[in-house]
Design an enzyme around this catalytic site. Structure first.
Site, PDB file in Angstrom:
ATOM      1  CB  SER A  13      -0.901   0.021   1.237  1.00  0.00           C
ATOM      2  OG  SER A  13      -1.502   1.303   1.363  1.00  0.00           O
ATOM      3  CE  LYS A  64     -11.926   0.082  -0.472  1.00  0.00           C
ATOM      4  NZ  LYS A  64     -11.948   0.833  -1.738  1.00  0.00           N
ATOM      5  CD  GLU A  76     -25.678  10.108  -0.461  1.00  0.00           C
ATOM      6  OE1 GLU A  76     -26.221   9.685  -1.476  1.00  0.00           O
ATOM      7  OE2 GLU A  76     -24.574  10.693  -0.479  1.00  0.00           O
ATOM      8  N   GLY A 127     -18.696  -2.297  -6.701  1.00  0.00           N
ATOM      9  CA  GLY A 127     -18.711  -1.267  -5.667  1.00  0.00           C
ATOM     10  C   GLY A 127     -18.081   0.034  -6.139  1.00  0.00           C
ATOM     11  N   GLY A 232      -5.794   5.941 -12.735  1.00  0.00           N
ATOM     12  CA  GLY A 232      -6.413   6.043 -11.419  1.00  0.00           C
ATOM     13  C   GLY A 232      -5.586   6.740 -10.352  1.00  0.00           C
TER      14      GLY A 232
HETATM   15  P1  ATR Z   1     -14.993  -3.253  -7.269  1.00  0.00           P
HETATM   16  O1  ATR Z   1     -15.385  -3.121  -5.828  1.00  0.00           O
HETATM   17  O2  ATR Z   1     -13.544  -2.922  -7.538  1.00  0.00           O
HETATM   18  O3  ATR Z   1     -15.913  -2.512  -8.169  1.00  0.00           O
HETATM   19  P2  ATR Z   1     -16.335  -5.717  -7.790  1.00  0.00           P
HETATM   20  O4  ATR Z   1     -17.456  -5.256  -6.927  1.00  0.00           O
HETATM   21  O5  ATR Z   1     -15.853  -7.118  -7.641  1.00  0.00           O
HETATM   22  O6  ATR Z   1     -15.068  -4.808  -7.614  1.00  0.00           O
HETATM   23  O7  ATR Z   1     -16.782  -5.461  -9.311  1.00  0.00           O
HETATM   24  C1  ATR Z   1     -16.007  -5.871 -10.391  1.00  0.00           C
HETATM   25  C2  ATR Z   1     -16.657  -5.410 -11.705  1.00  0.00           C
HETATM   26  O8  ATR Z   1     -15.821  -5.810 -12.784  1.00  0.00           O
HETATM   27  C3  ATR Z   1     -18.020  -6.051 -11.972  1.00  0.00           C
HETATM   28  O9  ATR Z   1     -18.798  -5.152 -12.695  1.00  0.00           O
HETATM   29  C4  ATR Z   1     -17.643  -7.251 -12.855  1.00  0.00           C
HETATM   30  O10 ATR Z   1     -18.656  -7.699 -13.728  1.00  0.00           O
HETATM   31  P3  ATR Z   1     -19.713  -8.842 -13.284  1.00  0.00           P
HETATM   32  O11 ATR Z   1     -20.747  -8.165 -12.440  1.00  0.00           O
HETATM   33  O12 ATR Z   1     -20.237  -9.340 -14.568  1.00  0.00           O
HETATM   34  O13 ATR Z   1     -18.909  -9.872 -12.533  1.00  0.00           O
HETATM   35  C5  ATR Z   1     -16.539  -6.648 -13.668  1.00  0.00           C
HETATM   36  N1  ATR Z   1     -15.661  -7.678 -14.220  1.00  0.00           N
HETATM   37  C6  ATR Z   1     -14.743  -8.417 -13.556  1.00  0.00           C
HETATM   38  N2  ATR Z   1     -14.125  -9.272 -14.386  1.00  0.00           N
HETATM   39  C7  ATR Z   1     -14.687  -9.067 -15.618  1.00  0.00           C
HETATM   40  C8  ATR Z   1     -14.485  -9.654 -16.920  1.00  0.00           C
HETATM   41  N3  ATR Z   1     -13.575 -10.609 -17.115  1.00  0.00           N
HETATM   42  N4  ATR Z   1     -15.228  -9.186 -17.943  1.00  0.00           N
HETATM   43  C9  ATR Z   1     -16.162  -8.222 -17.761  1.00  0.00           C
HETATM   44  N5  ATR Z   1     -16.403  -7.629 -16.564  1.00  0.00           N
HETATM   45  C10 ATR Z   1     -15.674  -8.049 -15.513  1.00  0.00           C
END
Ligand code: ATR
Length: 265
Positions: A13, A64, A76, A127, A232
């Site tokens: 981190s 988290k 909120e 999230g 980012g």
């Molecule tokens: P974070 O908290 O970082 O947003 P998360 O809640 O696990 O992490 O969300 C990951 C996002 O990336 C989701 O929208 C996921 O899509 P799904 O809801 O279909 O799982 C997306 N994601 C992860 N791997 C993916 C992949 N190989 N192709 C398309 N979308 C992907």
């Protein structure tokens, strides 16, 4: 005052480097450390934090959501997202905030100052996407479009947005001024793109919430096409800056924080 970030893993981190550089620049005798807490020990969180006499802490993967039952209040944004990344301890009371969304939007505004008329596409509905969307809605007049692989992810979304799948996002890409990737695709040395950028308009800003690698594959492709890009890093620095403001009511030295992170990448 003492602060920390809790997570697992946490060794890499950059939050301690970033916050300690800011404390030093402002001549504050605060200290910020990284605490590795695994999920098996998370039930001890109150004791761990109280023992260290912390005034506040950040929360990262995978805690988290785990932290929420231990909080006395949440704001909120945390309620909407269902996750907390900042805890402030005031008179023994634990108050939860989520600064990821505002951190992202503050960073975005440095390269796209007036968001009011922008058409925005967000890739991913996890999230991070939820927090960013909720915060962006305070600045954008047009309905925000969120594209996700799995449509059932939207079941927990209460916001007024356009919900589409990734194929439709690819087709409609030329309509958007800003495209934000919140999926983890492109981390871990993968060259996969969540959608192809063939239909991208030349002016469209392509943004990713990841900064390691510094240029994810989607940013590389967009840059090769001549589009503006943003990674980012500004989101990371701004979420930290917002946490600092919550804890201290003071303005951080943003440039020092960003430089400290850049020096360690
Ligand atoms: P974070 O908290 O970082 O947003 P998360 O809640 O696990 O992490 O969300 C990951 C996002 O990336 C989701 O929208 C996921 O899509 P799904 O809801 O279909 O799982 C997306 N994601 C992860 N791997 C993916 C992949 N190989 N192709 C398309 N979308 C992907």
């Amino acid at each position: 005052m003492k602060y920390a970030v809790i997570g697992n893993p946490i060794d890499h981190s950059l939050s301690p480097v970033m916050h300690n550089a800011n404390f030093k620049a402002l001549a504050l005798e605060h200290d910020y450390e990284a605490l590795n807490i695994d999920s098996n020990h998370f039930h001890l969180i109150k004791d761990i934090i109280t023992e260290r006499n912390l005034s506040g802490f950040n929360v990262t993967i995978p805690h988290k959501e785990n932290i929420i039952p231990y909080l006395d209040e949440i704001d909120e944004q945390s309620k909407t997202v269902g996750a907390v990344n900042t805890v402030s301890i005031v008179d023994g009371k634990w108050i939860g905030y989520n600064t990821d969304g505002i951190g992202y939007v503050e960073g975005l505004k440095t390269v796209y100052p007036d968001l009011s008329a922008a058409y925005i596409l967000i890739l991913g509905a996890g999230g991070a996407s939820k927090g960013i969307t909720n915060e962006l809605m305070k600045h954008v007049n047009n309905k925000i479009t969120v594209a996700n692989r799995t449509q059932s992810r939207f079941d927990s979304w209460k916001m007024d947005i356009n919900k589409i799948d990734l194929k439709d996002a690819q087709k409609a890409l030329s309509e958007f001024d800003i495209v934000i990737n919140t999926t983890p695709l492109g981390m871990n040395n993968s060259n996969d793109l969540v959608i192809n950028l063939d239909n991208l308009s030349p002016h469209t800003l392509v943004s990713d919430i990841v900064y390691i690698p510094f240029k994810t594959p989607i940013l590389k492709v967009a840059e090769e096409k001549g589009n503006p890009i943003q990674n980012g890093l500004d989101m990371f620095v701004n979420q930290g800056a917002e946490s600092f403001k919550i804890w201290t009511n003071q303005s951080p030295d943003y440039d020092t924080m960003k430089k400290a992170v850049l020096n360690h990448l």
